[in-house]
Design a protein around this motif. Structure first.
Motif, PDB file in Angstrom:
ATOM      1  N   MET A   1       0.942  -1.283  -0.030  1.00  0.00           N
ATOM      2  CA  MET A   1      -0.030   0.021   0.124  1.00  0.00           C
ATOM      3  C   MET A   1       0.760   1.154   0.021  1.00  0.00           C
ATOM      4  SD  MET A   1      -3.130   0.993   2.433  1.00  0.00           S
ATOM      5  CE  MET A   1      -2.644  -0.006   3.876  1.00  0.00           C
ATOM      6  N   SER A   2       1.547   1.442  -1.072  1.00  0.00           N
ATOM      7  CA  SER A   2       2.665   2.512  -0.968  1.00  0.00           C
ATOM      8  C   SER A   2       2.020   3.777  -1.895  1.00  0.00           C
ATOM      9  CB  SER A   2       3.976   2.226  -1.908  1.00  0.00           C
ATOM     10  OG  SER A   2       3.654   1.641  -2.895  1.00  0.00           O
ATOM     11  N   LEU A   3       2.463   4.747  -1.832  1.00  0.00           N
ATOM     12  CA  LEU A   3       2.295   6.265  -2.223  1.00  0.00           C
ATOM     13  C   LEU A   3       3.034   6.078  -3.553  1.00  0.00           C
ATOM     14  CD1 LEU A   3       1.099   8.473   0.585  1.00  0.00           C
ATOM     15  CD2 LEU A   3      -0.119   7.332  -0.920  1.00  0.00           C
ATOM     16  N   GLY A   4       2.663   6.621  -4.540  1.00  0.00           N
ATOM     17  CA  GLY A   4       3.423   7.196  -5.593  1.00  0.00           C
ATOM     18  C   GLY A   4       3.379   8.908  -5.402  1.00  0.00           C
ATOM     19  N   ILE A   5       4.440   9.575  -5.220  1.00  0.00           N
ATOM     20  CA  ILE A   5       4.552  10.983  -5.134  1.00  0.00           C
ATOM     21  C   ILE A   5       5.140  11.637  -6.188  1.00  0.00           C
ATOM     22  CG2 ILE A   5       5.411  12.568  -3.687  1.00  0.00           C
ATOM     23  CD1 ILE A   5       5.615  10.381  -1.473  1.00  0.00           C
ATOM     24  N   TYR A   6       4.336  12.450  -7.051  1.00  0.00           N
ATOM     25  CA  TYR A   6       4.958  13.134  -8.011  1.00  0.00           C
ATOM     26  C   TYR A   6       4.679  14.493  -8.207  1.00  0.00           C
ATOM     27  CZ  TYR A   6       4.016   8.350  -9.574  1.00  0.00           C
ATOM     28  OH  TYR A   6       4.084   7.190  -9.719  1.00  0.00           O
ATOM     29  N   ILE A   7       5.463  15.567  -9.020  1.00  0.00           N
ATOM     30  CA  ILE A   7       5.175  16.863  -9.262  1.00  0.00           C
ATOM     31  C   ILE A   7       4.608  16.689 -10.899  1.00  0.00           C
ATOM     32  CG2 ILE A   7       6.207  19.098  -9.605  1.00  0.00           C
ATOM     33  CD1 ILE A   7       6.166  18.062  -6.805  1.00  0.00           C
ATOM     34  N   LEU A   8       3.508  17.370 -10.801  1.00  0.00           N
ATOM     35  CA  LEU A   8       3.016  17.399 -12.335  1.00  0.00           C
ATOM     36  C   LEU A   8       2.897  18.935 -12.755  1.00  0.00           C
ATOM     37  CD1 LEU A   8      -0.215  15.028 -12.061  1.00  0.00           C
ATOM     38  CD2 LEU A   8       2.268  14.491 -12.808  1.00  0.00           C
ATOM     39  N   ARG A  27       3.321   7.774   3.984  1.00  0.00           N
ATOM     40  CA  ARG A  27       1.873   7.460   4.207  1.00  0.00           C
ATOM     41  C   ARG A  27       1.542   7.344   5.567  1.00  0.00           C
ATOM     42  NH1 ARG A  27      -0.092   2.887   5.774  1.00  0.00           N
ATOM     43  NH2 ARG A  27       1.765   1.642   5.344  1.00  0.00           N
ATOM     44  N   ARG A  28       2.297   6.461   6.368  1.00  0.00           N
ATOM     45  CA  ARG A  28       2.188   6.556   7.955  1.00  0.00           C
ATOM     46  C   ARG A  28       2.089   7.779   8.531  1.00  0.00           C
ATOM     47  NH1 ARG A  28       6.377   2.754   7.375  1.00  0.00           N
ATOM     48  NH2 ARG A  28       7.699   4.192   8.742  1.00  0.00           N
ATOM     49  N   LEU A  29       2.903   8.953   8.271  1.00  0.00           N
ATOM     50  CA  LEU A  29       2.964  10.026   8.684  1.00  0.00           C
ATOM     51  C   LEU A  29       1.605  10.841   8.463  1.00  0.00           C
ATOM     52  CD1 LEU A  29       4.326  12.544  10.049  1.00  0.00           C
ATOM     53  CD2 LEU A  29       5.045  13.221   7.871  1.00  0.00           C
ATOM     54  N   CYS A  30       1.100  10.657   7.106  1.00  0.00           N
ATOM     55  CA  CYS A  30      -0.277  11.263   6.704  1.00  0.00           C
ATOM     56  C   CYS A  30      -1.335  10.463   7.536  1.00  0.00           C
ATOM     57  CB  CYS A  30      -0.366  10.976   5.180  1.00  0.00           C
ATOM     58  SG  CYS A  30       0.550  12.052   4.375  1.00  0.00           S
ATOM     59  N   GLN A  31      -1.522   9.110   7.761  1.00  0.00           N
ATOM     60  CA  GLN A  31      -2.237   8.427   8.296  1.00  0.00           C
ATOM     61  C   GLN A  31      -2.437   9.030   9.900  1.00  0.00           C
ATOM     62  OE1 GLN A  31      -1.614   4.365   7.057  1.00  0.00           O
ATOM     63  NE2 GLN A  31      -3.239   4.418   5.842  1.00  0.00           N
ATOM     64  N   VAL A  83       9.557  22.815  -5.060  1.00  0.00           N
ATOM     65  CA  VAL A  83       9.646  23.003  -6.480  1.00  0.00           C
ATOM     66  C   VAL A  83       8.270  23.398  -7.244  1.00  0.00           C
ATOM     67  CG1 VAL A  83      10.061  21.624  -8.596  1.00  0.00           C
ATOM     68  CG2 VAL A  83      11.699  21.807  -6.660  1.00  0.00           C
ATOM     69  N   ALA A  84       7.124  22.617  -6.944  1.00  0.00           N
ATOM     70  CA  ALA A  84       5.820  22.729  -7.319  1.00  0.00           C
ATOM     71  C   ALA A  84       5.385  24.088  -6.949  1.00  0.00           C
ATOM     72  CB  ALA A  84       4.952  21.589  -6.802  1.00  0.00           C
ATOM     73  N   ILE A  85       5.463  24.528  -5.804  1.00  0.00           N
ATOM     74  CA  ILE A  85       5.155  26.135  -5.224  1.00  0.00           C
ATOM     75  C   ILE A  85       5.905  27.037  -6.512  1.00  0.00           C
ATOM     76  CG2 ILE A  85       5.274  27.701  -3.669  1.00  0.00           C
ATOM     77  CD1 ILE A  85       5.026  25.509  -1.717  1.00  0.00           C
ATOM     78  N   THR A  86       7.266  26.850  -6.550  1.00  0.00           N
ATOM     79  CA  THR A  86       7.887  27.731  -7.469  1.00  0.00           C
ATOM     80  C   THR A  86       7.185  27.729  -8.861  1.00  0.00           C
ATOM     81  OG1 THR A  86       9.713  27.452  -6.160  1.00  0.00           O
ATOM     82  CG2 THR A  86      10.277  28.385  -8.257  1.00  0.00           C
ATOM     83  N   GLU A  87       7.063  26.690  -9.314  1.00  0.00           N
ATOM     84  CA  GLU A  87       6.686  26.524 -10.787  1.00  0.00           C
ATOM     85  C   GLU A  87       5.087  26.459 -11.071  1.00  0.00           C
ATOM     86  OE1 GLU A  87       8.808  23.265 -12.595  1.00  0.00           O
ATOM     87  OE2 GLU A  87      10.839  24.008 -11.854  1.00  0.00           O
ATOM     88  N   SER A  88       4.468  26.747 -10.036  1.00  0.00           N
ATOM     89  CA  SER A  88       2.847  26.838  -9.896  1.00  0.00           C
ATOM     90  C   SER A  88       2.619  25.551 -10.720  1.00  0.00           C
ATOM     91  CB  SER A  88       2.343  27.880 -10.831  1.00  0.00           C
ATOM     92  OG  SER A  88       2.831  29.008 -10.247  1.00  0.00           O
ATOM     93  N   SER A  89       3.035  24.343 -10.014  1.00  0.00           N
ATOM     94  CA  SER A  89       2.867  22.881 -10.543  1.00  0.00           C
ATOM     95  C   SER A  89       1.773  22.206  -9.359  1.00  0.00           C
ATOM     96  CB  SER A  89       3.980  22.155 -10.692  1.00  0.00           C
ATOM     97  OG  SER A  89       4.810  22.801 -11.826  1.00  0.00           O
ATOM     98  N   TYR A  90       1.864  21.057  -9.435  1.00  0.00           N
ATOM     99  CA  TYR A  90       1.083  20.171  -8.249  1.00  0.00           C
ATOM    100  C   TYR A  90       1.690  18.938  -7.682  1.00  0.00           C
ATOM    101  CZ  TYR A  90      -2.668  22.556 -11.111  1.00  0.00           C
ATOM    102  OH  TYR A  90      -3.297  23.403 -11.846  1.00  0.00           O
ATOM    103  N   LEU A  91       1.449  18.827  -6.637  1.00  0.00           N
ATOM    104  CA  LEU A  91       2.086  17.652  -5.892  1.00  0.00           C
ATOM    105  C   LEU A  91       0.979  16.631  -6.147  1.00  0.00           C
ATOM    106  CD1 LEU A  91       4.209  16.109  -4.269  1.00  0.00           C
ATOM    107  CD2 LEU A  91       2.814  16.980  -2.282  1.00  0.00           C
ATOM    108  N   HIS A  92       1.172  15.501  -6.705  1.00  0.00           N
ATOM    109  CA  HIS A  92       0.100  14.429  -7.215  1.00  0.00           C
ATOM    110  C   HIS A  92       0.653  13.023  -6.276  1.00  0.00           C
ATOM    111  CE1 HIS A  92      -3.175  12.766  -9.289  1.00  0.00           C
ATOM    112  NE2 HIS A  92      -2.325  11.524  -9.564  1.00  0.00           N
ATOM    113  N   LEU A  93      -0.333  12.635  -5.619  1.00  0.00           N
ATOM    114  CA  LEU A  93       0.017  11.258  -4.885  1.00  0.00           C
ATOM    115  C   LEU A  93      -1.003  10.299  -5.550  1.00  0.00           C
ATOM    116  CD1 LEU A  93       0.030  13.921  -2.435  1.00  0.00           C
ATOM    117  CD2 LEU A  93       1.524  12.137  -1.845  1.00  0.00           C
ATOM    118  N   THR A  94      -0.528   9.213  -5.626  1.00  0.00           N
ATOM    119  CA  THR A  94      -1.420   7.864  -5.886  1.00  0.00           C
ATOM    120  C   THR A  94      -1.333   6.652  -5.083  1.00  0.00           C
ATOM    121  OG1 THR A  94       0.093   7.087  -7.403  1.00  0.00           O
ATOM    122  CG2 THR A  94      -1.315   8.623  -8.437  1.00  0.00           C
ATOM    123  N   GLY A  95      -2.257   6.493  -4.425  1.00  0.00           N
ATOM    124  CA  GLY A  95      -2.404   5.144  -3.720  1.00  0.00           C
ATOM    125  C   GLY A  95      -2.987   3.985  -4.354  1.00  0.00           C
ATOM    126  N   ASP A  96      -2.116   2.831  -3.957  1.00  0.00           N
ATOM    127  CA  ASP A  96      -2.724   1.712  -4.393  1.00  0.00           C
ATOM    128  C   ASP A  96      -3.186   0.630  -3.335  1.00  0.00           C
ATOM    129  OD1 ASP A  96      -0.139   0.735  -3.331  1.00  0.00           O
ATOM    130  OD2 ASP A  96       0.654   0.370  -5.216  1.00  0.00           O
TER     131      ASP A  96
END
Length: 96
Positions: A1-8, A27-31, A83-96
């Motif tokens: 049950m890992s998270l994929g962590i991306y900047i989009l 993931r554990r920190l978030c939960q 980096v995402a803040i500076t570039e006006s991008s997004y932090l995207h997380l995908t759980g499985d």
């Protein structure tokens, strides 16, 4: 049950990713976060996306995490979020 962590970017294209959270520390920190924190909203079985404004708050939350709970992965999420803040991008997380 890992998270994929991306900047989009704004078009949804991947700029960077974090793929070495084998221990699932983020993931554990978030939960284990307080109910009113942004990181508590990270879905472990779905997708979560933070925009620039949300990321500024998320970075504040993560930087306030006590040192004994702040893993190298959490530090990397902070870096990617900045980096995402500076570039006006997004932090995207995908759980499985």
């Amino acid at each position: 049950m890992s998270l994929g962590i991306y900047i989009l970017d704004r078009r949804g294209r991947e700029i960077a990713h974090l793929s070495d959270d084998r221990e699932e520390s983020f993931r554990r920190l978030c939960q284990a976060s307080p109910w009113d924190s942004l990181r508590r909203g990270v879905m472990t079985h779905g997708e979560t996306t933070f925009n620039r404004v949300q990321l500024m708050h998320l970075v504040e939350e993560l930087e306030a995490v006590p040192g004994d709970r702040r893993t190298p992965v959490v530090d990397r999420v902070i870096e990617l979020s900045k980096v995402a803040i500076t570039e006006s991008s997004y932090l995207h997380l995908t759980g499985d």
